[in-house]
Design a protein around this motif. Structure first.
Motif: not given
Ligand code: CA
Length: 231
Positions: A9-10, A34-35, A52-53, A82-87
């Motif tokens: 996670e950055d 970083r990945a 994983l982000d 982990l996602t901030a996107r909601v789509e």
């Protein structure tokens, strides 16, 4: 022995928060911003799980997921996105690339820990690729489309088997009837949602003592809850 979890996670505050919560829940953690360094570390160490982000500066989380799941040496390591996107499409895409589950930011830390526990529990059921030993008495073989109860093969229809396959993919995760239908028949569904209830009823009858593992969540759908005596 403590299970090791990698966190990528950055955003450092989120990274630290996830690490603290996981440590408090009894896990050992290793943090990466970083990945690429995480992928490098995987060459010499195999964690029990990777958080994983999705959005990372060096390598997209999806791409990292694809690499991990595409390498026989690391493919069995579960990934929680982990996602901030909601789509919804992103979530589905993440799962298609092999992520085992996802949590949408901002997340509740209890929910995060619950997802981590469920993923690790399911991983402990895997005796081989595509084979689940939920208990000594209840086993599923996704390669051969066979289910066994007390050492005997149960006569499930393909639809019943696929429902079981979907629900056990993410224990504790509630699938709506329409998600179950999408999984079974894609967009060609001409069936009504109540059809799912009929299949579930038949499936429950056939898995006897384990019927209580398939839980109806009123107004939402169905989920698979691990049996009580499962260790
Ligand atoms: Ca990010």
């Amino acid at each position: 022995m403590q299970k090791l979890i990698y966190i990528v996670e950055d955003e450092t505050d989120i990274l630290e928060l996830v690490a603290l919560k996981l440590q408090a829940a009894g896990y050992e953690t290793k943090c990466f911003e970083r990945a690429t360094p995480m992928l490098e570390a995987l060459k010499t160490e195999k964690p029990s799980l990777i958080v994983l982000d999705l959005m990372l500066p060096d390598l997209d989380g999806m791409e990292a997921c694809k690499q991990i799941k595409g390498d026989p040496a690391t493919e069995s390591i579960p990934i929680l996105m982990l996602t901030a996107r909601v789509e919804v499409e992103d979530r589905v895409q993440g799962l298609e690339l092999g992520a085992d589950d996802y949590v949408t930011k901002p997340f509740d830390s209890k929910e995060l820990i619950a997802r981590v526990r469920a993923i690790l529990r399911r991983a402990s059921w895997e005796t081989a690729k595509n084979e689940l030993r939920i208990t000594e008495d209840f086993k599923l073989d996704f390669n051969r489309y066979e289910a066994y109860l007390y050492g005997k093969r149960i006569d499930l229809t393909l639809t019943e088997f696929k429902i079981l396959q979907l629900l056990t993919k993410r224990p504790g995760w509630v699938y709506s009837r329409s998600q179950i239908l999408d999984y079974l028949w894609g967009n060609d569904k001409i069936v009504i949602e109540r059809t799912v209830d009929v299949h579930i009823k038949n499936l429950r009858d056939k898995i006897e003592d384990y019927s209580s593992c398939i839980v109806n969540v009123r107004g939402v759908g169905y989920k698979f809850e691990p049996p009580e005596d499962d260790n």
